[in-house]
Design a protein around this motif. Sequence first.
Motif, PDB file in Angstrom:
ATOM      1  N   HIS A  39       0.829  -1.210   0.000  1.00 14.28           N
ATOM      2  CA  HIS A  39       0.000   0.000   0.000  1.00 14.28           C
ATOM      3  C   HIS A  39       0.866   1.264   0.000  1.00 14.28           C
ATOM      4  CE1 HIS A  39      -3.567  -2.454   0.780  1.00 14.28           C
ATOM      5  NE2 HIS A  39      -2.788  -3.156   1.566  1.00 14.28           N
ATOM      6  N   GLU A  40       1.957   1.224   0.751  1.00 13.36           N
ATOM      7  CA  GLU A  40       2.843   2.393   0.763  1.00 13.36           C
ATOM      8  C   GLU A  40       3.500   2.581  -0.601  1.00 13.36           C
ATOM      9  OE1 GLU A  40       4.108   2.652   5.479  1.00 13.36           O
ATOM     10  OE2 GLU A  40       5.649   2.243   3.981  1.00 13.36           O
ATOM     11  N   ARG A  41       3.841   1.479  -1.217  1.00 12.12           N
ATOM     12  CA  ARG A  41       4.464   1.543  -2.540  1.00 12.12           C
ATOM     13  C   ARG A  41       3.498   2.157  -3.554  1.00 12.12           C
ATOM     14  NH1 ARG A  41       6.842  -3.758  -5.740  1.00 12.12           N
ATOM     15  NH2 ARG A  41       7.567  -2.631  -7.581  1.00 12.12           N
ATOM     16  N   GLU A  42       2.268   1.711  -3.520  1.00 11.29           N
ATOM     17  CA  GLU A  42       1.257   2.224  -4.436  1.00 11.29           C
ATOM     18  C   GLU A  42       0.930   3.695  -4.137  1.00 11.29           C
ATOM     19  OE1 GLU A  42      -2.769   0.711  -4.019  1.00 11.29           O
ATOM     20  OE2 GLU A  42      -2.801   0.289  -6.164  1.00 11.29           O
ATOM     21  N   THR A  43       0.815   4.028  -2.843  1.00 12.23           N
ATOM     22  CA  THR A  43       0.477   5.403  -2.464  1.00 12.23           C
ATOM     23  C   THR A  43       1.614   6.351  -2.849  1.00 12.23           C
ATOM     24  OG1 THR A  43      -0.807   4.500  -0.638  1.00 12.23           O
ATOM     25  CG2 THR A  43      -0.308   6.842  -0.550  1.00 12.23           C
ATOM     26  N   HIS A  44       2.850   5.868  -2.722  1.00 14.76           N
ATOM     27  CA  HIS A  44       3.987   6.682  -3.141  1.00 14.76           C
ATOM     28  C   HIS A  44       3.922   6.962  -4.642  1.00 14.76           C
ATOM     29  CE1 HIS A  44       8.069   8.060  -3.809  1.00 14.76           C
ATOM     30  NE2 HIS A  44       8.233   7.107  -4.712  1.00 14.76           N
ATOM     31  N   GLU A  45       3.586   5.946  -5.399  1.00 16.28           N
ATOM     32  CA  GLU A  45       3.554   6.111  -6.851  1.00 16.28           C
ATOM     33  C   GLU A  45       2.389   6.988  -7.299  1.00 16.28           C
ATOM     34  OE1 GLU A  45       3.400   2.430  -8.953  1.00 16.28           O
ATOM     35  OE2 GLU A  45       3.580   3.392 -10.905  1.00 16.28           O
ATOM     36  N   MET A  46       1.238   6.800  -6.694  1.00 14.34           N
ATOM     37  CA  MET A  46       0.035   7.491  -7.164  1.00 14.34           C
ATOM     38  C   MET A  46      -0.105   8.899  -6.602  1.00 14.34           C
ATOM     39  SD  MET A  46      -1.496   5.668  -9.326  1.00 14.34           S
ATOM     40  CE  MET A  46      -0.895   4.152 -10.024  1.00 14.34           C
ATOM     41  N   PHE A  47       0.388   9.135  -5.385  1.00 13.20           N
ATOM     42  CA  PHE A  47       0.197  10.444  -4.753  1.00 13.20           C
ATOM     43  C   PHE A  47       1.514  11.181  -4.507  1.00 13.20           C
ATOM     44  CE2 PHE A  47      -3.650   8.142  -3.746  1.00 13.20           C
ATOM     45  CZ  PHE A  47      -4.647   9.096  -3.847  1.00 13.20           C
ATOM     46  N   GLY A  48       2.650  10.561  -4.791  1.00 17.02           N
ATOM     47  CA  GLY A  48       3.938  11.222  -4.591  1.00 17.02           C
ATOM     48  C   GLY A  48       4.317  11.415  -3.137  1.00 17.02           C
ATOM     49  N   ILE A  49       3.756  10.606  -2.259  1.00 18.21           N
ATOM     50  CA  ILE A  49       4.084  10.721  -0.838  1.00 18.21           C
ATOM     51  C   ILE A  49       5.325   9.885  -0.548  1.00 18.21           C
ATOM     52  CG2 ILE A  49       3.310  10.175   1.507  1.00 18.21           C
ATOM     53  CD1 ILE A  49       0.424  10.662   0.475  1.00 18.21           C
TER      54      ILE A  49
END
Lengths: 112, 155
Positions: free
Chosen positions: B83-93
């Motif tokens: 989830h962190e990997r996906e959130t980093h990619e999609m939201f730049g966090i």
Amino acid sequence: MSDSTPQRNVIALLPEACTSCMVCVRECPSWCISVESHVEEVSEEGARRPRTVNVLDEFTIDYGLCMYCGICIETCPFDALAWRDSFDYSSGDRQGLRQDAVDLSRWWPTGS
Amino acid sequence: MTQTTAIIDIAADEWVATCTASAARGCDVVDWLTAVDTAESLFVVVHLVDPGSSRSEMLRCELNSERPEIASITSWFPGADWHERETHEMFGIDFLGRSQTNALLTRAGDGSSPLRKTTPLDARVRTPWPGQKSATGRRRQKLPPGVRAEWTRDE
């Protein structure tokens, strides 16, 4: 959901009920609906001036784009759109998935 | 039956401590972790569940939308990794303290964050919107939903 509730298989159009208000076109998330219409003046006896009405020229749903969310049916203020049970409208080419007002109104009575 | 879980707002420096405290209370499985961009604010949200019961806790933290970063919880919750990997990619966090990962869906080095409200929706700008017309034939100035005026000016 009762057994008589149609499945989300095809969207039927009742052209007489459509006022070309464009609500479904603007709410559609996948931009698959297009509406062509023009304005006519209707003179009524006893009326002070003629009334202007929208006349529907063409109503198209591109089933190649539609995601069957049903938002058009939910938002239609005049209940001109409804789900029907038919599903056998596949096509061998991309254009065949574009259904015009004649195609869409054919689903309305029975859904078959 | 739907069960609503109250959202607990916490500060970024209490993120890890609050998540581990939830785990100590039994909610030790990451159901999901994602971000929410409301255009005004950017939040990261995690839903922690207790698999033994129907209990769950939803934790939310507001981030700096210019430079969004927060501590990673993968050391305590290995299930948060994806989830962190996906959130980093999609939201730049940026999730701090975890191994960086390659992009899954976006082109590497692209630098864009597709699910941020500030990311232009190219296809929506280029494609003619069927809702532009009105019944009277007059063109409306209104833009399609989700398209910002500044994206169309440089066309």
